[in-house]
Design a protein around this motif. Sequence first.
Motif, PDB file in Angstrom:
ATOM      1  N   LEU A 197      17.593  27.495  68.464  1.00 29.83           N
ATOM      2  CA  LEU A 197      17.009  27.350  69.774  1.00 29.83           C
ATOM      3  C   LEU A 197      16.610  26.009  70.106  1.00 29.83           C
ATOM      4  O   LEU A 197      16.694  25.139  70.872  1.00 29.83           O
ATOM      5  CB  LEU A 197      16.690  28.676  70.588  1.00 29.83           C
ATOM      6  CG  LEU A 197      16.313  28.449  71.953  1.00 29.83           C
ATOM      7  CD1 LEU A 197      17.839  28.107  72.554  1.00 29.83           C
ATOM      8  CD2 LEU A 197      15.695  29.527  72.454  1.00 29.83           C
ATOM      9  N   LEU A 198      15.247  25.489  69.698  1.00 29.44           N
ATOM     10  CA  LEU A 198      15.336  24.775  69.815  1.00 29.44           C
ATOM     11  C   LEU A 198      15.585  23.540  68.994  1.00 29.44           C
ATOM     12  O   LEU A 198      15.069  22.357  69.174  1.00 29.44           O
ATOM     13  CB  LEU A 198      13.428  24.568  69.245  1.00 29.44           C
ATOM     14  CG  LEU A 198      12.603  25.784  70.289  1.00 29.44           C
ATOM     15  CD1 LEU A 198      10.979  26.060  68.940  1.00 29.44           C
ATOM     16  CD2 LEU A 198      11.455  25.438  71.595  1.00 29.44           C
ATOM     17  N   SER A 199      16.464  23.768  68.427  1.00 35.63           N
ATOM     18  CA  SER A 199      16.335  22.258  67.759  1.00 35.63           C
ATOM     19  C   SER A 199      17.881  22.406  67.777  1.00 35.63           C
ATOM     20  O   SER A 199      18.623  20.955  67.848  1.00 35.63           O
ATOM     21  CB  SER A 199      16.789  22.599  65.670  1.00 35.63           C
ATOM     22  OG  SER A 199      15.463  23.185  65.533  1.00 35.63           O
ATOM     23  N   TRP A 200      18.671  23.120  68.969  1.00 37.00           N
ATOM     24  CA  TRP A 200      20.184  23.090  69.356  1.00 37.00           C
ATOM     25  C   TRP A 200      20.550  21.882  70.323  1.00 37.00           C
ATOM     26  O   TRP A 200      21.364  20.665  69.090  1.00 37.00           O
ATOM     27  CB  TRP A 200      20.012  23.858  70.116  1.00 37.00           C
ATOM     28  CG  TRP A 200      22.181  24.192  70.746  1.00 37.00           C
ATOM     29  CD1 TRP A 200      22.785  25.018  70.383  1.00 37.00           C
ATOM     30  CD2 TRP A 200      22.862  23.456  71.376  1.00 37.00           C
ATOM     31  NE1 TRP A 200      23.624  24.646  70.922  1.00 37.00           N
ATOM     32  CE2 TRP A 200      24.105  23.633  71.234  1.00 37.00           C
ATOM     33  CE3 TRP A 200      22.278  22.262  72.743  1.00 37.00           C
ATOM     34  CZ2 TRP A 200      24.988  23.442  72.333  1.00 37.00           C
ATOM     35  CZ3 TRP A 200      23.271  21.978  73.390  1.00 37.00           C
ATOM     36  CH2 TRP A 200      24.437  22.123  73.507  1.00 37.00           C
ATOM     37  N   LEU A 201      19.842  20.597  71.128  1.00 32.93           N
ATOM     38  CA  LEU A 201      19.745  20.200  71.544  1.00 32.93           C
ATOM     39  C   LEU A 201      19.657  18.390  70.591  1.00 32.93           C
ATOM     40  O   LEU A 201      19.821  17.171  70.962  1.00 32.93           O
ATOM     41  CB  LEU A 201      18.725  19.588  73.162  1.00 32.93           C
ATOM     42  CG  LEU A 201      19.484  18.526  73.664  1.00 32.93           C
ATOM     43  CD1 LEU A 201      20.918  18.012  73.745  1.00 32.93           C
ATOM     44  CD2 LEU A 201      18.745  18.633  75.278  1.00 32.93           C
ATOM     45  N   PRO A 202      17.796  19.025  70.215  1.00 34.50           N
ATOM     46  CA  PRO A 202      17.459  17.457  69.177  1.00 34.50           C
ATOM     47  C   PRO A 202      19.150  17.251  68.233  1.00 34.50           C
ATOM     48  O   PRO A 202      19.045  15.911  67.742  1.00 34.50           O
ATOM     49  CB  PRO A 202      16.328  17.918  68.514  1.00 34.50           C
ATOM     50  CG  PRO A 202      15.893  18.473  69.898  1.00 34.50           C
ATOM     51  CD  PRO A 202      17.485  19.955  69.949  1.00 34.50           C
ATOM     52  N   ALA A 203      19.400  18.417  68.014  1.00 32.16           N
ATOM     53  CA  ALA A 203      20.522  17.879  66.811  1.00 32.16           C
ATOM     54  C   ALA A 203      21.726  17.712  67.028  1.00 32.16           C
ATOM     55  O   ALA A 203      22.141  16.313  66.412  1.00 32.16           O
ATOM     56  CB  ALA A 203      20.966  19.273  66.080  1.00 32.16           C
ATOM     57  N   ARG A 204      22.113  17.600  68.610  1.00 30.46           N
ATOM     58  CA  ARG A 204      23.731  16.832  69.077  1.00 30.46           C
ATOM     59  C   ARG A 204      22.899  15.427  69.761  1.00 30.46           C
ATOM     60  O   ARG A 204      23.803  14.465  69.560  1.00 30.46           O
ATOM     61  CB  ARG A 204      24.597  17.469  70.327  1.00 30.46           C
ATOM     62  CG  ARG A 204      24.349  18.972  69.867  1.00 30.46           C
ATOM     63  CD  ARG A 204      24.883  19.663  69.973  1.00 30.46           C
ATOM     64  NE  ARG A 204      25.723  21.676  69.623  1.00 30.46           N
ATOM     65  CZ  ARG A 204      24.977  21.983  69.244  1.00 30.46           C
ATOM     66  NH1 ARG A 204      23.101  21.793  68.288  1.00 30.46           N
ATOM     67  NH2 ARG A 204      25.777  22.647  68.228  1.00 30.46           N
ATOM     68  N   LEU A 205      21.575  15.621  69.785  1.00 27.46           N
ATOM     69  CA  LEU A 205      20.852  13.817  69.525  1.00 27.46           C
ATOM     70  C   LEU A 205      21.153  12.829  68.777  1.00 27.46           C
ATOM     71  O   LEU A 205      20.724  11.802  68.949  1.00 27.46           O
ATOM     72  CB  LEU A 205      19.811  13.868  70.574  1.00 27.46           C
ATOM     73  CG  LEU A 205      19.572  14.768  72.316  1.00 27.46           C
ATOM     74  CD1 LEU A 205      18.537  14.678  72.940  1.00 27.46           C
ATOM     75  CD2 LEU A 205      20.588  13.439  73.090  1.00 27.46           C
ATOM     76  N   THR A 206      20.394  13.647  67.770  1.00 25.36           N
ATOM     77  CA  THR A 206      20.407  12.826  66.665  1.00 25.36           C
ATOM     78  C   THR A 206      21.786  12.302  66.625  1.00 25.36           C
ATOM     79  O   THR A 206      22.255  11.094  65.831  1.00 25.36           O
ATOM     80  CB  THR A 206      19.810  13.650  65.696  1.00 25.36           C
ATOM     81  OG1 THR A 206      18.453  13.975  65.950  1.00 25.36           O
ATOM     82  CG2 THR A 206      19.754  12.823  64.111  1.00 25.36           C
ATOM     83  N   ALA A 207      23.256  12.874  66.162  1.00 19.67           N
ATOM     84  CA  ALA A 207      24.328  12.847  65.851  1.00 19.67           C
ATOM     85  C   ALA A 207      24.337  11.668  66.937  1.00 19.67           C
ATOM     86  O   ALA A 207      25.210  10.363  66.314  1.00 19.67           O
ATOM     87  CB  ALA A 207      25.406  13.735  65.617  1.00 19.67           C
ATOM     88  N   LEU A 208      24.816  11.838  68.590  1.00 20.11           N
ATOM     89  CA  LEU A 208      24.769  10.690  68.916  1.00 20.11           C
ATOM     90  C   LEU A 208      23.995   9.607  68.440  1.00 20.11           C
ATOM     91  O   LEU A 208      24.902   8.264  68.891  1.00 20.11           O
ATOM     92  CB  LEU A 208      24.287  10.814  70.237  1.00 20.11           C
ATOM     93  CG  LEU A 208      25.013   9.836  71.673  1.00 20.11           C
ATOM     94  CD1 LEU A 208      26.098   9.965  71.292  1.00 20.11           C
ATOM     95  CD2 LEU A 208      24.464  10.962  73.618  1.00 20.11           C
TER      96      LEU A 208
END
Length: 298
Positions: A197-208
């Motif tokens: 849950l806590l990594s969901w958005l950061p992981a996608r931001l990292t890919a971006l």
Amino acid sequence: MSVLLALLWDWRFGEPPAKLHPVVWMGHYLRWAGRGLTEQPPRAALALGTAGWLLGAALVVLVYGALERSIAPLPLWAGAILGACLLKPLFAFRMLLEEARYVEEALEEGLEQGRWRLSRIVSRDTRSLDEAEVREGALESLSENLSDSLVAPLFWFLLLGLPGAALYRFANTADAMWGYRGEWEWAGRFAARADDLLSWLPARLTALVLWLCRPGFSLRGLAAEARQTPSPNSGWPMAALALGLGVRLGKPGVYVLNPQGRRPTARDFALGLSWTARAGWGAGLVFALFELGRVAHA
């Protein structure tokens, strides 16, 4: 200013001594709280594992909340310096790049050395991997931990201050220690879901961020590849690195990303390392600018 100062400290000095490292203390707590959990029946293991995680998370948030409140009345410059000192141990950018580079340096000495060095940073069995597979594992660890070790802690710091960054670091450490399948299937289930849950958005931001630093692949293709991994998050930065480098990345018997790509070479690895470094600095500086903007409007 705390984010920028913490980044500069990290780049110059790296990690603090283990005796002073809060993530090491978190690990000590998790080892203590986790004793005997895997021997319990499923329902009891789930309940006790959840309670142990919640207690540890509450302690971390309370401690860092108190520390943040204690530096709030200080002059801006003093608060920024102390804030950076408290924030730095909650992310690990320089160590991330160094550990990946050490794998390639070990490969230059021989395959067995490369396998051994990789085994220090991944959970998979490295004993039968060939040279390209060792590089695949190192590149996957590099990209995944760009999110876990840098982007996510800074994201939660920007959102919720020091308690947010510390909570994420605790959750990520708990997932690493309790969240794997096997004997921790039940006791570590809550820890694994909390980290997801806590990594969901950061992981996608990292890919971006990786895409912005090397926009040679489509975001639609990125989303398709990211869904190939069992994890809902780690596939995003890994797929970005695979597509951007044009290489195949995978965990034997589990998943393959960009299967039409070539097997990674030493040149691919060097390019991936420098690309990840640029992306990390880019993300860090953006977070620093957001922090400065927030302070200026306070």
